[in-house]
Design a protein around this motif. Sequence first.
Motif, PDB file in Angstrom:
ATOM      1  N   PRO A  23       0.806  -1.235   0.000  1.00  0.00           N
ATOM      2  CA  PRO A  23       0.000   0.000   0.000  1.00  0.00           C
ATOM      3  C   PRO A  23       0.834   1.277   0.000  1.00  0.00           C
ATOM      4  CG  PRO A  23      -0.145  -1.139   2.121  1.00  0.00           C
ATOM      5  CD  PRO A  23       0.611  -2.043   1.212  1.00  0.00           C
ATOM      6  N   THR A  24       2.127   1.188   0.320  1.00  0.00           N
ATOM      7  CA  THR A  24       2.949   2.414   0.310  1.00  0.00           C
ATOM      8  C   THR A  24       3.453   2.756  -1.091  1.00  0.00           C
ATOM      9  OG1 THR A  24       5.101   1.368   0.700  1.00  0.00           O
ATOM     10  CG2 THR A  24       3.757   1.845   2.653  1.00  0.00           C
ATOM     11  N   VAL A  25       3.275   1.828  -2.033  1.00  0.00           N
ATOM     12  CA  VAL A  25       3.730   2.100  -3.402  1.00  0.00           C
ATOM     13  C   VAL A  25       2.668   2.937  -4.106  1.00  0.00           C
ATOM     14  CG1 VAL A  25       4.268   1.059  -5.643  1.00  0.00           C
ATOM     15  CG2 VAL A  25       5.162   0.028  -3.537  1.00  0.00           C
ATOM     16  N   GLU A  26       3.076   4.106  -4.604  1.00  0.00           N
ATOM     17  CA  GLU A  26       2.133   4.975  -5.314  1.00  0.00           C
ATOM     18  C   GLU A  26       2.234   4.693  -6.813  1.00  0.00           C
ATOM     19  OE1 GLU A  26       2.000   8.854  -2.534  1.00  0.00           O
ATOM     20  OE2 GLU A  26       3.977   8.009  -2.904  1.00  0.00           O
ATOM     21  N   THR A  27       3.049   5.441  -7.522  1.00  0.00           N
ATOM     22  CA  THR A  27       3.155   5.222  -8.972  1.00  0.00           C
ATOM     23  C   THR A  27       4.236   4.193  -9.274  1.00  0.00           C
ATOM     24  OG1 THR A  27       2.476   7.484  -9.345  1.00  0.00           O
ATOM     25  CG2 THR A  27       3.563   6.368 -11.190  1.00  0.00           C
ATOM     26  N   ILE A  28       3.934   3.278 -10.176  1.00  0.00           N
ATOM     27  CA  ILE A  28       4.950   2.372 -10.719  1.00  0.00           C
ATOM     28  C   ILE A  28       5.123   2.747 -12.184  1.00  0.00           C
ATOM     29  CG2 ILE A  28       5.634  -0.016 -11.179  1.00  0.00           C
ATOM     30  CD1 ILE A  28       3.548  -0.877  -9.046  1.00  0.00           C
ATOM     31  N   TRP A  29       6.341   3.169 -12.529  1.00  0.00           N
ATOM     32  CA  TRP A  29       6.642   3.438 -13.942  1.00  0.00           C
ATOM     33  C   TRP A  29       7.408   2.253 -14.499  1.00  0.00           C
ATOM     34  CZ3 TRP A  29       8.078   7.886 -10.751  1.00  0.00           C
ATOM     35  CH2 TRP A  29       7.211   8.977 -10.893  1.00  0.00           C
ATOM     36  N   ALA A  30       6.961   1.734 -15.629  1.00  0.00           N
ATOM     37  CA  ALA A  30       7.690   0.661 -16.312  1.00  0.00           C
ATOM     38  C   ALA A  30       8.378   1.268 -17.525  1.00  0.00           C
ATOM     39  CB  ALA A  30       6.739  -0.447 -16.732  1.00  0.00           C
ATOM     40  N   LEU A  31       9.709   1.068 -17.619  1.00  0.00           N
ATOM     41  CA  LEU A  31      10.500   1.597 -18.725  1.00  0.00           C
ATOM     42  C   LEU A  31      11.049   0.432 -19.519  1.00  0.00           C
ATOM     43  CD1 LEU A  31      10.336   4.027 -16.663  1.00  0.00           C
ATOM     44  CD2 LEU A  31      12.682   4.572 -17.283  1.00  0.00           C
ATOM     45  N   PRO A  32      10.542   0.023 -20.649  1.00  0.00           N
ATOM     46  CA  PRO A  32       9.380   0.606 -21.309  1.00  0.00           C
ATOM     47  C   PRO A  32       8.071  -0.109 -20.961  1.00  0.00           C
ATOM     48  CG  PRO A  32      10.425  -0.940 -22.791  1.00  0.00           C
ATOM     49  CD  PRO A  32      11.204  -0.986 -21.508  1.00  0.00           C
ATOM     50  N   GLY A  33       8.095  -1.243 -20.234  1.00  0.00           N
ATOM     51  CA  GLY A  33       6.865  -2.001 -20.026  1.00  0.00           C
ATOM     52  C   GLY A  33       6.360  -2.571 -21.341  1.00  0.00           C
ATOM     53  N   ASN A  34       5.073  -2.894 -21.379  1.00  0.00           N
ATOM     54  CA  ASN A  34       4.433  -3.350 -22.626  1.00  0.00           C
ATOM     55  C   ASN A  34       2.928  -3.127 -22.489  1.00  0.00           C
ATOM     56  OD1 ASN A  34       3.044  -5.774 -21.601  1.00  0.00           O
ATOM     57  ND2 ASN A  34       5.082  -6.685 -21.387  1.00  0.00           N
ATOM     58  N   GLY A  35       2.196  -3.420 -23.548  1.00  0.00           N
ATOM     59  CA  GLY A  35       0.767  -3.122 -23.554  1.00  0.00           C
ATOM     60  C   GLY A  35      -0.014  -3.836 -22.462  1.00  0.00           C
ATOM     61  N   GLY A  36       0.454  -5.001 -22.024  1.00  0.00           N
ATOM     62  CA  GLY A  36      -0.213  -5.726 -20.935  1.00  0.00           C
ATOM     63  C   GLY A  36       0.212  -5.211 -19.571  1.00  0.00           C
ATOM     64  N   ILE A  37       1.483  -4.893 -19.437  1.00  0.00           N
ATOM     65  CA  ILE A  37       1.973  -4.311 -18.180  1.00  0.00           C
ATOM     66  C   ILE A  37       1.237  -2.998 -17.904  1.00  0.00           C
ATOM     67  CG2 ILE A  37       3.993  -3.144 -17.171  1.00  0.00           C
ATOM     68  CD1 ILE A  37       5.742  -5.402 -18.215  1.00  0.00           C
ATOM     69  N   ALA A  38       0.818  -2.315 -18.981  1.00  0.00           N
ATOM     70  CA  ALA A  38       0.115  -1.024 -18.834  1.00  0.00           C
ATOM     71  C   ALA A  38      -1.184  -1.161 -18.034  1.00  0.00           C
ATOM     72  CB  ALA A  38      -0.172  -0.421 -20.206  1.00  0.00           C
ATOM     73  N   LEU A  39      -1.687  -2.390 -17.874  1.00  0.00           N
ATOM     74  CA  LEU A  39      -2.867  -2.607 -17.033  1.00  0.00           C
ATOM     75  C   LEU A  39      -2.514  -2.409 -15.559  1.00  0.00           C
ATOM     76  CD1 LEU A  39      -4.015  -5.903 -18.769  1.00  0.00           C
ATOM     77  CD2 LEU A  39      -5.162  -3.680 -18.974  1.00  0.00           C
ATOM     78  N   ASP A  40      -1.227  -2.552 -15.221  1.00  0.00           N
ATOM     79  CA  ASP A  40      -0.801  -2.522 -13.816  1.00  0.00           C
ATOM     80  C   ASP A  40       0.232  -1.453 -13.496  1.00  0.00           C
ATOM     81  OD1 ASP A  40      -2.281  -4.738 -12.672  1.00  0.00           O
ATOM     82  OD2 ASP A  40      -1.123  -6.017 -14.020  1.00  0.00           O
ATOM     83  N   ALA A  41       0.720  -0.736 -14.480  1.00  0.00           N
ATOM     84  CA  ALA A  41       1.757   0.279 -14.247  1.00  0.00           C
ATOM     85  C   ALA A  41       1.653   1.331 -15.335  1.00  0.00           C
ATOM     86  CB  ALA A  41       3.146  -0.373 -14.272  1.00  0.00           C
ATOM     87  N   THR A  42       2.356   2.443 -15.129  1.00  0.00           N
ATOM     88  CA  THR A  42       2.405   3.499 -16.138  1.00  0.00           C
ATOM     89  C   THR A  42       3.621   3.259 -17.018  1.00  0.00           C
ATOM     90  OG1 THR A  42       1.451   5.008 -14.521  1.00  0.00           O
ATOM     91  CG2 THR A  42       2.485   6.001 -16.467  1.00  0.00           C
ATOM     92  N   CYS A  43       3.379   2.929 -18.267  1.00  0.00           N
ATOM     93  CA  CYS A  43       4.509   2.627 -19.149  1.00  0.00           C
ATOM     94  C   CYS A  43       5.062   3.921 -19.752  1.00  0.00           C
ATOM     95  CB  CYS A  43       4.067   1.672 -20.265  1.00  0.00           C
ATOM     96  SG  CYS A  43       3.616   0.055 -19.623  1.00  0.00           S
ATOM     97  N   VAL A  44       6.384   3.978 -19.826  1.00  0.00           N
ATOM     98  CA  VAL A  44       7.085   5.148 -20.360  1.00  0.00           C
ATOM     99  C   VAL A  44       7.955   4.657 -21.507  1.00  0.00           C
ATOM    100  CG1 VAL A  44       8.646   7.057 -19.829  1.00  0.00           C
ATOM    101  CG2 VAL A  44       7.158   6.130 -18.023  1.00  0.00           C
ATOM    102  N   ALA A  45       7.878   5.323 -22.656  1.00  0.00           N
ATOM    103  CA  ALA A  45       8.574   4.829 -23.853  1.00  0.00           C
ATOM    104  C   ALA A  45      10.069   5.155 -23.797  1.00  0.00           C
ATOM    105  CB  ALA A  45       7.934   5.419 -25.106  1.00  0.00           C
ATOM    106  N   ILE A  46      10.754   4.543 -22.836  1.00  0.00           N
ATOM    107  CA  ILE A  46      12.214   4.655 -22.741  1.00  0.00           C
ATOM    108  C   ILE A  46      12.734   3.226 -22.725  1.00  0.00           C
ATOM    109  CG2 ILE A  46      14.147   5.331 -21.264  1.00  0.00           C
ATOM    110  CD1 ILE A  46      12.394   7.622 -20.205  1.00  0.00           C
ATOM    111  N   SER A  47      13.639   2.908 -23.645  1.00  0.00           N
ATOM    112  CA  SER A  47      14.081   1.521 -23.742  1.00  0.00           C
ATOM    113  C   SER A  47      14.974   1.160 -22.554  1.00  0.00           C
ATOM    114  CB  SER A  47      14.791   1.293 -25.083  1.00  0.00           C
ATOM    115  OG  SER A  47      16.110   0.897 -24.892  1.00  0.00           O
ATOM    116  N   ALA A  48      15.018  -0.131 -22.225  1.00  0.00           N
ATOM    117  CA  ALA A  48      15.794  -0.589 -21.065  1.00  0.00           C
ATOM    118  C   ALA A  48      17.285  -0.381 -21.269  1.00  0.00           C
ATOM    119  CB  ALA A  48      15.492  -2.063 -20.788  1.00  0.00           C
ATOM    120  N   THR A  49      17.736  -0.185 -22.502  1.00  0.00           N
ATOM    121  CA  THR A  49      19.169   0.025 -22.743  1.00  0.00           C
ATOM    122  C   THR A  49      19.515   1.505 -22.943  1.00  0.00           C
ATOM    123  OG1 THR A  49      18.746  -0.445 -25.076  1.00  0.00           O
ATOM    124  CG2 THR A  49      19.604  -2.249 -23.741  1.00  0.00           C
ATOM    125  N   ASP A  50      18.520   2.368 -22.859  1.00  0.00           N
ATOM    126  CA  ASP A  50      18.758   3.808 -23.038  1.00  0.00           C
ATOM    127  C   ASP A  50      19.160   4.397 -21.682  1.00  0.00           C
ATOM    128  OD1 ASP A  50      18.716   6.513 -23.523  1.00  0.00           O
ATOM    129  OD2 ASP A  50      16.572   6.621 -24.036  1.00  0.00           O
TER     130      ASP A  50
END
Length: 419
Positions: A23-50
Amino acid sequence: MNVIVIGGGGREHAIIRQLRKNPTVETIWALPGNGGIALDATCVAISATDVPGIIEFAKTHDVGFAIVTPDDPLCLGVVDELAAIGVPAFGPSKAAARIEGSKAFAKDLMRRHGIPTAAYAVYDDADAALAAVMTCPIPVVVKADGLALGKGVTVAMTRDDAVAAVREAMVDGRFGVAGARVVIEEFMTGVEASCLLLTDGTNYKLLPAAMDHKRALDGDQGPNTGGMGSIAPHPLMTPELIARVEAEIIVPTLAALRDEGCPFTGCLYAGLMLTPDGPKVVEFNCRFGDPETQAVLALLDCDLLTALQATTNHTLASTPLSFRDGAAACVVLASGGYPGHYETGYPVTGWEAAAKIADVDFAGVAAKDGQLVTSGGRVLGVTATAPSLAEAIDRAYQGTDLIHFDGAYRRSDIGRAVL
Ligand code: AMP
Ligand code: GLY
């Protein structure tokens, strides 16, 4: 607290679903995540190697903790760079990540410290490597030294295959600089096991041992993949064998990395072969495995964020890490043709129903016009837990039965051979 998770596969989705329970976790940003992860986190279009992009994002957002799971950003040193701007990050330093990033480094470390592994030699010269494979016992294993998207290992069953593997890596440059150096090593036989642990550099805690299924087809046939399914705990990893692995492999490896000035923090993954002469290291990974993580975390019975933070706070000894009894199985649904050529863009349906009886972790999916469509080779994994392994496997397969996309394929024997 806001958290960033770097990566965008099933492993990251499983981690994110655990974070959401806190419950202490507020925003989870996934970099870059994917279309399914977007159901559970805020995806940001930054690649994992950038790495510059990741650092810029962390500087301009209120990030309390970062979780880095893929091999490339770890080997590029993103954990060091995040720490330098004051963001605690789960994962090893660039120096410690060499245990995965350079097979020669890992093998030499094991040799110096007497850690059981296949006999080997390292070559920087193609003629010398070709001469070696002309006379060595066959089968033999040829490995590109560096990261090669999981394609750098050839288990050569004939001398011609061994010669071709050396040529591909060292003459044709198939893996770029990663293949300029090769490790040629003794072929081992046995059942494989994935032993993962969390460590703060000094103390460590084991996760349930797991079993991956790397080959594309039933009966361990076909080409190697990123992993077609997993089970945990590993049925052959008895308490006695686990104690032996700790004494002969885990403790000496963590001590070796400390002694050599690069203490490891994060998740260390020892890929083992249970040979007739005892457990030996096939490889080390500097991170959670995929799809082992999906099965292992399904059994987790404590807060994941607290456990991961304990590795950067150096408080692991006093932090509980507990797992439920029972077993977990993860079955991957892949695009037809994977790991070779495959088509993408097919709608994925039925996952909502599957999610009622099991965990659905998305990997190769994108969101398009309000629905999920395939976008990668391994599309998703369905993970179930149950009191027994047989029941967990059955339930994971029931989950995959409910999901559809054109060309979907799966192995039908995940966990079943070992039962
Ligand atoms: P790696 O990328 O190092 O995990 O290797 C991929 C797969 O190749 C492993 O999971 C093993 O199945 C196989 N492999 C690697 N090294 C050896 C070895 N020395 N003997 C037999 N099989 C091996
Ligand atoms: N499951 C193997 C890996 O993550 O490398």
